[in-house]
Scaffold this active site. Structure first.
Site, PDB file in Angstrom:
ATOM      1  N   ASN A  23      59.101  82.197  29.898  1.00 60.75           N
ATOM      2  CA  ASN A  23      58.269  80.995  29.913  1.00 60.75           C
ATOM      3  C   ASN A  23      59.180  79.775  29.788  1.00 60.75           C
ATOM      4  O   ASN A  23      59.948  79.671  28.830  1.00 60.75           O
ATOM      5  CB  ASN A  23      57.255  81.024  28.764  1.00 60.75           C
ATOM      6  CG  ASN A  23      56.343  79.803  28.774  1.00 60.75           C
ATOM      7  OD1 ASN A  23      56.771  78.689  28.487  1.00 60.75           O
ATOM      8  ND2 ASN A  23      55.082  80.013  29.123  1.00 60.75           N
ATOM      9  N   SER A  46      53.590  81.097  33.527  1.00 66.42           N
ATOM     10  CA  SER A  46      53.066  79.748  33.304  1.00 66.42           C
ATOM     11  C   SER A  46      51.811  79.913  32.457  1.00 66.42           C
ATOM     12  O   SER A  46      50.891  80.641  32.843  1.00 66.42           O
ATOM     13  CB  SER A  46      52.746  79.086  34.646  1.00 66.42           C
ATOM     14  OG  SER A  46      52.456  77.721  34.450  1.00 66.42           O
ATOM     15  N   GLU A  47      51.778  79.261  31.292  1.00 69.93           N
ATOM     16  CA  GLU A  47      50.758  79.618  30.309  1.00 69.93           C
ATOM     17  C   GLU A  47      49.343  79.197  30.690  1.00 69.93           C
ATOM     18  O   GLU A  47      48.386  79.554  30.015  1.00 69.93           O
ATOM     19  CB  GLU A  47      51.125  79.097  28.910  1.00 69.93           C
ATOM     20  CG  GLU A  47      51.119  77.595  28.741  1.00 69.93           C
ATOM     21  CD  GLU A  47      52.501  76.978  28.935  1.00 69.93           C
ATOM     22  OE1 GLU A  47      53.337  77.589  29.630  1.00 69.93           O
ATOM     23  OE2 GLU A  47      52.738  75.885  28.385  1.00 69.93           O
ATOM     24  N   ASN A  48      49.190  78.440  31.789  1.00 70.46           N
ATOM     25  CA  ASN A  48      47.840  78.159  32.252  1.00 70.46           C
ATOM     26  C   ASN A  48      47.258  79.323  33.051  1.00 70.46           C
ATOM     27  O   ASN A  48      46.126  79.237  33.526  1.00 70.46           O
ATOM     28  CB  ASN A  48      47.804  76.870  33.090  1.00 70.46           C
ATOM     29  CG  ASN A  48      48.744  76.903  34.261  1.00 70.46           C
ATOM     30  OD1 ASN A  48      49.880  77.351  34.154  1.00 70.46           O
ATOM     31  ND2 ASN A  48      48.298  76.423  35.402  1.00 70.46           N
ATOM     32  N   SER A  88      46.668  84.905  28.724  1.00 67.94           N
ATOM     33  CA  SER A  88      47.987  84.290  28.806  1.00 67.94           C
ATOM     34  C   SER A  88      48.616  84.176  27.423  1.00 67.94           C
ATOM     35  O   SER A  88      49.781  84.544  27.215  1.00 67.94           O
ATOM     36  CB  SER A  88      47.860  82.904  29.444  1.00 67.94           C
ATOM     37  OG  SER A  88      49.118  82.294  29.535  1.00 67.94           O
TER      38      SER A  88
END
Lengths: 218, 232
Positions: A23, A46-48, A88
């Protein structure tokens, strides 16, 4: 010569290993994606809600439904997968992400990090940073060694509100590569032409220097 | 069972002043544009909005902020909105900033019928103040409560007349979690199809969570950070 932002990213890329899930935070960390060694399989999270983030789209091929956590238009790579925000952060919390690279305003000698709030000045919020630093197995901070006023960002203790405690493992700054150890910041490498004395003078937290300190290869 | 409503105005018609709303989306990606427009038109005020972000000055939840319709925002990141910052600093607007994963998980807990969850995010920081802390296996965790929202308003790519939903790419984000978490869940979709036309294996939100659904129109899908590379 202090490292440029690109060179900081380039040095951090040497910490990547084949098969890593990584990340990358906003700013210098994002640039690390440009230096993944050829032939190495690194999957960007990607944390979205995406594993397998690709480069920016070609002009005219932007897709408003496909963005990264910095809200930039992106693409996917073969094998990518979408998921919701709970999953996520579930994979982050469960320690499935091998490496997290993020920026910081301050890091303390025991590995505390502050990067989300300046009381009275900046109230943007922590986004996913607190979740990431609370659970990531390996956290590398990419930042300038000093703030714009020339003051050290490597401190005995953070002065700003904390993002997480005792979590940073390594720092790559424009001047040096340092490990965060139980005894303080351990100097590993120095930027080409930058002396140990200069790094010492710009590090207000406890600095450990043992033996010859080689120059960062960039 | 008829979940299909004529449009955004009918879908939000019983949202009144002081309601607690969840609004899906990450930045401007996957936001319920039609319902936000209807809420702005209805001029409903004193709202509490649970949403990862607060829009930008002239789009998304930013439109509701401009109309001073929001009393409190519960978000993880609000950095793109000058009007938001102004109202916050002047004291007109309350804000509760919470870690993004905590926000997601508090939605999840509500949708899974769990009153609370333990998460390590924020342990040792000001986020932990006033919260119950438990140590599991040598690590501190904060007790975080499930959200309690009157309405969840989400945006999906496709939906059917039974309320089953499918999202597209990263426009999924918080939408399925909030869809599960509202006492009343309103879904606006780009394409509404008869029940039976979506592949049951590919549905992200089962219709049991969705109370009202309609096909939205004129999606602007504004891009916040247009980043491209040149060919060659």
């Amino acid at each position: 010569m202090a490292l440029t932002k690109e060179q900081i990213a380039q040095r951090i890329a040497k910490e990547l290993k084949d098969g890593y899930y990584v990340n990358l935070g906003i700013g210098i960390p994002t640039l690390v994606a440009n230096y993944i060694p050829a032939g190495m399989n690194v999957v960007l999270q990607s944390e979205n809600g995406l594993l397998g983030m690709g480069p920016f789209p070609f002009e005219g091929e932007e897709d408003p439904d496909l963005i990264n956590a910095g809200k930039q238009t992106i693409t996917t790579v073969p094998g990518s997968v979408f998921f919701d925000s709970a999953m996520s952060f579930g994979m982050i919390r469960a320690g499935k992400v091998d490496l997290t690279v993020l920026g910081a305003m301050e890091v303390s000698e025991n590995g505390d990090i502050a990067n989300w709030k300046i009381p009275g000045k900046m109230v943007k919020g922590m986004g996913g940073a607190m979740d990431l630093v609370a659970s990531a197995k390996n956290i590398i901070v990419a930042m300038m060694h000093t703030n714009p006023k020339g003051e050290s960002k490597l401190l005995p203790a953070c002065t700003l509100p904390l993002t997480g405690v005792r979590c940073v493992r390594k720092i790559v700054s424009d001047l040096a590569v340092l490990d965060v150890t139980p005894d303080g910041f351990k100097l590993l490498e120095r930027a080409p032409g930058v002396s140990v004395e200069e790094i010492q003078s710009k590090t207000s937290g406890r600095l450990i220097v043992k033996g010859d300190i080689s120059e960062i290869e960039v | 069972m008829n979940k299909v409503v004529s449009g955004a105005e009918e879908a939000i018609s019983d949202i009144t002043d002081g309601a607690v709303l969840m609004l899906g989306g990450f930045g401007l990606c996957g936001i319920p544009e039609n319902c936000i427009a209807a809420l702005v038109k209805k001029k409903v005020t004193n709202l509490t909005c649970i949403s990862n972000n607060a829009g930008v000055d002239d789009f998304g939840i930013g439109l509701m902020l401009k109309g001073k319709q929001v009393r409190k925002m519960i978000s993880s990141y609000v950095g793109e909105n000058a009007e938001f910052e102004r109202q916050l600093l002047s004291g007109e607007l309350q804000v509760e900033l919470i870690p993004q994963g905590t926000l997601a998980t508090r939605c999840l807990a509500a949708g899974y019928g769990m009153p609370a969850v333990f998460t390590p995010a924020g342990a040792g920081t000001e986020v932990a103040e006033g919260k119950e802390i438990r140590n599991f296996n040598g690590k501190d965790y904060l007790l975080e409560m499930a959200f309690d929202a009157d309405f969840a308003i989400v945006k999906a790519w496709k939906g059917d007349t039974d309320g089953n939903l499918v999202y597209k790419e990263t426009a999924r984000n918080f939408n399925p979690l909030m869809a599960m978490a509202g006492k009343i869940t309103i879904a606006e979709v780009e394409e509404l199809v008869p029940a039976g036309q979506l592949d049951p294996d590919a549905i992200h939100t089962p219709g049991i969570y969705v109370h009202r659904i309609f096909q939205g129109n004129h999606y602007e899908k504004r891009i916040e950070q247009r980043t491209v590379r040149k060919k060659n």
